[in-house]
Motif scaffolding. Structure first.
Motif, PDB file in Angstrom:
ATOM      1  N   PHE A  16     -15.438  71.240 166.475  1.00  0.00           N
ATOM      2  CA  PHE A  16     -14.401  71.868 167.301  1.00  0.00           C
ATOM      3  C   PHE A  16     -13.744  72.935 166.436  1.00  0.00           C
ATOM      4  O   PHE A  16     -13.046  72.626 165.475  1.00  0.00           O
ATOM      5  CB  PHE A  16     -13.372  70.830 167.773  1.00  0.00           C
ATOM      6  CG  PHE A  16     -12.466  71.341 168.850  1.00  0.00           C
ATOM      7  CD1 PHE A  16     -12.775  71.148 170.196  1.00  0.00           C
ATOM      8  CD2 PHE A  16     -11.296  72.028 168.540  1.00  0.00           C
ATOM      9  CE1 PHE A  16     -11.941  71.629 171.200  1.00  0.00           C
ATOM     10  CE2 PHE A  16     -10.467  72.508 169.537  1.00  0.00           C
ATOM     11  CZ  PHE A  16     -10.783  72.314 170.876  1.00  0.00           C
ATOM     12  N   SER A  35      -4.997  79.119 172.674  1.00  0.00           N
ATOM     13  CA  SER A  35      -4.944  77.788 172.052  1.00  0.00           C
ATOM     14  C   SER A  35      -3.616  77.117 172.344  1.00  0.00           C
ATOM     15  O   SER A  35      -2.563  77.756 172.268  1.00  0.00           O
ATOM     16  CB  SER A  35      -5.118  77.913 170.530  1.00  0.00           C
ATOM     17  OG  SER A  35      -6.295  78.624 170.225  1.00  0.00           O
ATOM     18  N   ARG A  69     -12.069  74.211 176.187  1.00  0.00           N
ATOM     19  CA  ARG A  69     -12.427  72.965 175.493  1.00  0.00           C
ATOM     20  C   ARG A  69     -11.188  72.205 175.049  1.00  0.00           C
ATOM     21  O   ARG A  69     -10.193  72.800 174.631  1.00  0.00           O
ATOM     22  CB  ARG A  69     -13.273  73.251 174.253  1.00  0.00           C
ATOM     23  CG  ARG A  69     -14.751  73.445 174.533  1.00  0.00           C
ATOM     24  CD  ARG A  69     -15.540  73.377 173.238  1.00  0.00           C
ATOM     25  NE  ARG A  69     -15.754  72.007 172.780  1.00  0.00           N
ATOM     26  CZ  ARG A  69     -16.158  71.677 171.557  1.00  0.00           C
ATOM     27  NH1 ARG A  69     -16.366  72.630 170.649  1.00  0.00           N
ATOM     28  NH2 ARG A  69     -16.345  70.418 171.209  1.00  0.00           N
ATOM     29  N   THR A  70     -11.272  70.894 175.104  1.00  0.00           N
ATOM     30  CA  THR A  70     -10.152  70.045 174.702  1.00  0.00           C
ATOM     31  C   THR A  70     -10.652  68.986 173.736  1.00  0.00           C
ATOM     32  O   THR A  70     -11.760  68.462 173.903  1.00  0.00           O
ATOM     33  CB  THR A  70      -9.531  69.348 175.933  1.00  0.00           C
ATOM     34  OG1 THR A  70      -9.101  70.348 176.852  1.00  0.00           O
ATOM     35  CG2 THR A  70      -8.346  68.485 175.543  1.00  0.00           C
ATOM     36  N   VAL A  71      -9.836  68.669 172.740  1.00  0.00           N
ATOM     37  CA  VAL A  71     -10.178  67.566 171.849  1.00  0.00           C
ATOM     38  C   VAL A  71      -8.978  66.620 171.757  1.00  0.00           C
ATOM     39  O   VAL A  71      -7.826  67.070 171.721  1.00  0.00           O
ATOM     40  CB  VAL A  71     -10.603  68.075 170.447  1.00  0.00           C
ATOM     41  CG1 VAL A  71      -9.443  68.699 169.692  1.00  0.00           C
ATOM     42  CG2 VAL A  71     -11.211  66.954 169.620  1.00  0.00           C
ATOM     43  N   LEU A  84     -12.954  69.119 162.975  1.00  0.00           N
ATOM     44  CA  LEU A  84     -12.189  70.280 163.408  1.00  0.00           C
ATOM     45  C   LEU A  84     -12.077  71.297 162.272  1.00  0.00           C
ATOM     46  O   LEU A  84     -11.754  70.932 161.134  1.00  0.00           O
ATOM     47  CB  LEU A  84     -10.802  69.804 163.870  1.00  0.00           C
ATOM     48  CG  LEU A  84      -9.911  70.815 164.590  1.00  0.00           C
ATOM     49  CD1 LEU A  84      -9.106  70.106 165.675  1.00  0.00           C
ATOM     50  CD2 LEU A  84      -8.964  71.477 163.607  1.00  0.00           C
ATOM     51  N   ASP A  90     -20.354  67.022 165.598  1.00  0.00           N
ATOM     52  CA  ASP A  90     -19.599  67.415 166.788  1.00  0.00           C
ATOM     53  C   ASP A  90     -18.458  68.310 166.308  1.00  0.00           C
ATOM     54  O   ASP A  90     -17.475  67.844 165.765  1.00  0.00           O
ATOM     55  CB  ASP A  90     -19.060  66.150 167.483  1.00  0.00           C
ATOM     56  CG  ASP A  90     -18.254  66.481 168.723  1.00  0.00           C
ATOM     57  OD1 ASP A  90     -18.201  67.661 169.109  1.00  0.00           O
ATOM     58  OD2 ASP A  90     -17.654  65.554 169.287  1.00  0.00           O
ATOM     59  N   VAL A 130     -10.281  62.872 166.107  1.00  0.00           N
ATOM     60  CA  VAL A 130     -10.790  63.781 165.069  1.00  0.00           C
ATOM     61  C   VAL A 130     -10.973  63.008 163.757  1.00  0.00           C
ATOM     62  O   VAL A 130     -10.067  62.314 163.286  1.00  0.00           O
ATOM     63  CB  VAL A 130      -9.822  64.965 164.867  1.00  0.00           C
ATOM     64  CG1 VAL A 130     -10.264  65.824 163.685  1.00  0.00           C
ATOM     65  CG2 VAL A 130      -9.752  65.796 166.139  1.00  0.00           C
ATOM     66  N   CYS A 135      -3.432  66.295 172.178  1.00  0.00           N
ATOM     67  CA  CYS A 135      -4.683  66.994 172.357  1.00  0.00           C
ATOM     68  C   CYS A 135      -4.540  68.465 172.008  1.00  0.00           C
ATOM     69  O   CYS A 135      -3.428  68.983 171.883  1.00  0.00           O
ATOM     70  CB  CYS A 135      -5.211  66.823 173.782  1.00  0.00           C
ATOM     71  SG  CYS A 135      -4.178  67.569 175.015  1.00  0.00           S
ATOM     72  N   PRO A 180     -15.374  63.974 166.214  1.00  0.00           N
ATOM     73  CA  PRO A 180     -15.276  65.431 166.082  1.00  0.00           C
ATOM     74  C   PRO A 180     -14.755  65.860 164.702  1.00  0.00           C
ATOM     75  O   PRO A 180     -13.913  65.206 164.112  1.00  0.00           O
ATOM     76  CB  PRO A 180     -14.267  65.817 167.172  1.00  0.00           C
ATOM     77  CG  PRO A 180     -14.200  64.661 168.099  1.00  0.00           C
ATOM     78  CD  PRO A 180     -14.491  63.463 167.279  1.00  0.00           C
ATOM     79  N   GLN A 216      -6.303  72.300 172.869  1.00  0.00           N
ATOM     80  CA  GLN A 216      -7.176  73.066 173.765  1.00  0.00           C
ATOM     81  C   GLN A 216      -7.408  74.451 173.190  1.00  0.00           C
ATOM     82  O   GLN A 216      -6.469  75.100 172.732  1.00  0.00           O
ATOM     83  CB  GLN A 216      -6.525  73.241 175.145  1.00  0.00           C
ATOM     84  CG  GLN A 216      -6.552  72.006 176.012  1.00  0.00           C
ATOM     85  CD  GLN A 216      -5.985  72.280 177.407  1.00  0.00           C
ATOM     86  OE1 GLN A 216      -5.535  73.383 177.699  1.00  0.00           O
ATOM     87  NE2 GLN A 216      -6.020  71.266 178.251  1.00  0.00           N
TER      88      GLN A 216
END
Lengths: 225, 321
Positions: free
Chosen positions: B31, B41, B60-62, B6, B29, B67, B54, B4, B56
């Motif tokens: 975020f 958030s 959505r969560t990453v 970000l 991908d 990352v 993580c 991902p 949120q």
């Protein structure tokens, strides 16, 4: 002369000036002093003059600086028009960062980044650095997620080691002194309070309590050295 | 596999939107941590011998450890529309500032490619400090005096004849000539040290560095500060090539500052000397991109996604600090 840069509200800084004055000349510097005519900083060249108690002084008069201020805030500027305070505070911060970074005398601590007193690391940075140096440290957790279980709080009394230049104060335990010195060196901090619990590193900051005569004498000696 | 990318900032911010679009073209991908959604958030950060946690946003969560790249251009959270009616001590205010603080901490210790780490960007908020770093990199810098002493300012003007003044912090200000029309304001100078700088004549250059790629352009304008030139004053921006030695020096300087993206303000004097005024670590590059057609956002996106490598020197010097 030793300069203590601090908030105009900081009574402990005034006490520190009084304590240092027992060893030699010392003076308090606040953001309000930056509104007295006489400051000069050149590039190339560095600081030339400062203003203490309304009097311009050559920078060579300064033997050392002790920084007890993280940043100039609008609250430090009662003599500036309210609408101008955000701009003036930002400019004064930038000026002090540049001035403290360039002055050729000991500074406890020199600014790093936007923080006037030392590295300004957040708790997670200290913890990660401790682990990287092989220092046992309590894990650091912060969470805004409500579903996460709260971590059990460690128990036990805190022990604090104060690092001033090359010397450590506050505990007879050699290992903790060495550990605090390692962390201070890694962070580039010449003035640091490192806190331990049950022999493990917990946290550090660059605002140690300097109210004891022993620490003030140590600070004065470090400047003189 | 860490994939991902970000982005953190405000939707509608031109450089952020440009990089977002470029990453979409790469089918990355993505975020997006949109500051407009600050109250939706949350972040969780755990640090011991490694960094976990993580993030949120809405539903959505990453996983923070997954990352690979981060591009940030956050605005002052306290001024976000979502906090218009919030006050210190109230939940919304404390939540938003707590989120920012945790994000800023993570950005310093994340192993992802961060464009740019806050600690690396900080010197730009103290211009005299940054000028010393620019000098150390081998560029000429204008003689500079920061003072609140009117006599010193006048003596500096007398010596250099042509002098400008401008802010030294991150607060944007317009560059002005220190001419006779400003003399009446000298009485206000004592309130705050102000930066006076030798005026350096020459051809304005803006140089964007992305990793080790160089995007240079010239700017011709009659205004003292072309960014604020009147519409009818005309600002002519054209792509150009730098001498190889200067381009290489720019790349090394930016890498030495631990930056992966920067906008450098330079001027080449009639005698061929290169002066450098500032290295902006969060440049609004789209202004120049639109005028020149240079693909700066694409380069940033490729750097973030791993399609191009960061400058080796920046990679060596980046770390936890």
């Amino acid at each position: 002369m030793i300069i203590v840069l601090a908030s105009r509200h900081d009574a402990s800084a005034r006490a520190l000036v009084d304590g240092l004055a027992e060893h030699g000349e010392a003076a308090l510097l606040t953001a309000r002093d930056l509104s007295a005519s006489g400051w000069r900083l050149r590039v190339p060249g560095g600081p030339e003059t400062l203003v203490i108690d309304g009097h311009p002084e050559p920078v060579e008069r300064v033997d050392g600086v002790v920084v007890r201020l993280a940043a100039v805030t609008e609250d430090e500027l009662p003599d500036i028009l309210p609408a101008d305070r955000p701009y003036v505070a930002a400019e004064m911060n930038s000026f002090l960062q540049s001035w403290l970074a360039a002055i050729r005398c000991p500074v406890f601590n020199r600014p790093v980044g936007a923080y006037l007193c030392g590295p300004g690391w957040r708790p997670e940075q200290w913890t990660l650095w401790a682990w990287r140096l092989g220092i046992p440290a309590e894990p650091m957790t912060r969470s805004q997620l409500v579903e996460e279980d709260a971590q059990p709080r460690p128990t036990g009394a805190l022990e604090t080691v104060t690092v001033i230049g090359a010397r450590c104060f506050g505990t007879p335990e050699v290992r903790l002194r060495q550990t605090a010195g390692q962390l201070a060196a890694a962070a580039g901090a010449s003035l640091l309070a490192a806190h331990f619990r049950n022999g493990r590193f917990v946290a550090a900051d660059s605002f140690p309590d300097l109210s004891s005569a022993e620490l003030r004498a140590g600070l004065y000696a470090a400047v003189a050295a | 596999m860490r994939t991902p990318i970000l982005l953190w900032g405000l939707s509608g911010d031109s450089p952020l939107d440009a990089v977002f679009g470029a990453l979409q073209n790469l089918e990355a991908d993505l975020f997006f941590v949109d500051q407009r959604r600050i109250l939706e958030s949350q972040i969780s950060l755990h640090v011991d011998r490694e960094v976990r946690g993580c993030l949120q946003v809405g539903g959505r969560t990453v996983d923070l450890a997954s990352v690979a790249g981060i591009y940030l251009r956050p605005y002052d959270t306290r001024k976000l529309p979502a906090l218009r009616d919030a006050q210190p001590g109230q939940h919304a205010w404390e939540h938003a500032l707590g989120f920012d603080d945790a994000m800023l901490s993570w950005l310093e210790i994340s192993e992802a490619l961060v464009i740019n780490r806050p600690s690396a960007m900080a010197p730009n908020n103290a211009k005299p400090l940054q000028l010393n770093a620019i000098r150390a990199a081998g560029f000429s810098v204008p003689e500079t005096l920061v003072t609140n002493d009117a006599a010193a300012a006048l003596e500096f003007r007398e010596r250099h004849r042509a002098v400008v003044y401008k802010s030294i912090s991150g607060m944007r200000s317009i560059v002005h000539r220190f001419d006779d029309s400003r003399l009446e304001r000298l009485a206000d100078l004592a309130a705050c040290p102000t930066q006076f700088q030798q005026f350096v004549p020459g051809l304005e250059h803006r140089v964007h560095i992305v990793g080790d790629e160089v995007f240079a352009c010239t700017i011709r304008s009659e205004a003292d500060d072309y960014r604020y030139a009147e519409a009818d004053a005309g600002v002519d921006i054209r792509p150009c090539a730098l001498p190889a030695e200067i381009a290489e020096r720019c790349v090394r300087m930016v890498a030495g500052m631990q930056l992966h993206l920067a906008g450098i303000d330079m001027r080449r004097t009639p005698s061929g000397e290169w002066f450098c005024f500032e290295v902006n670590p969060s440049p609004a590059f789209t202004y120049y991109e639109e005028a020149t057609g240079q693909s700066i956002a694409d380069a940033v996106a490729e750097l973030l996604s791993g399609a191009r490598h960061p400058s080796p020197l920046a990679r060596e010097t980046a770390g936890v600090s």
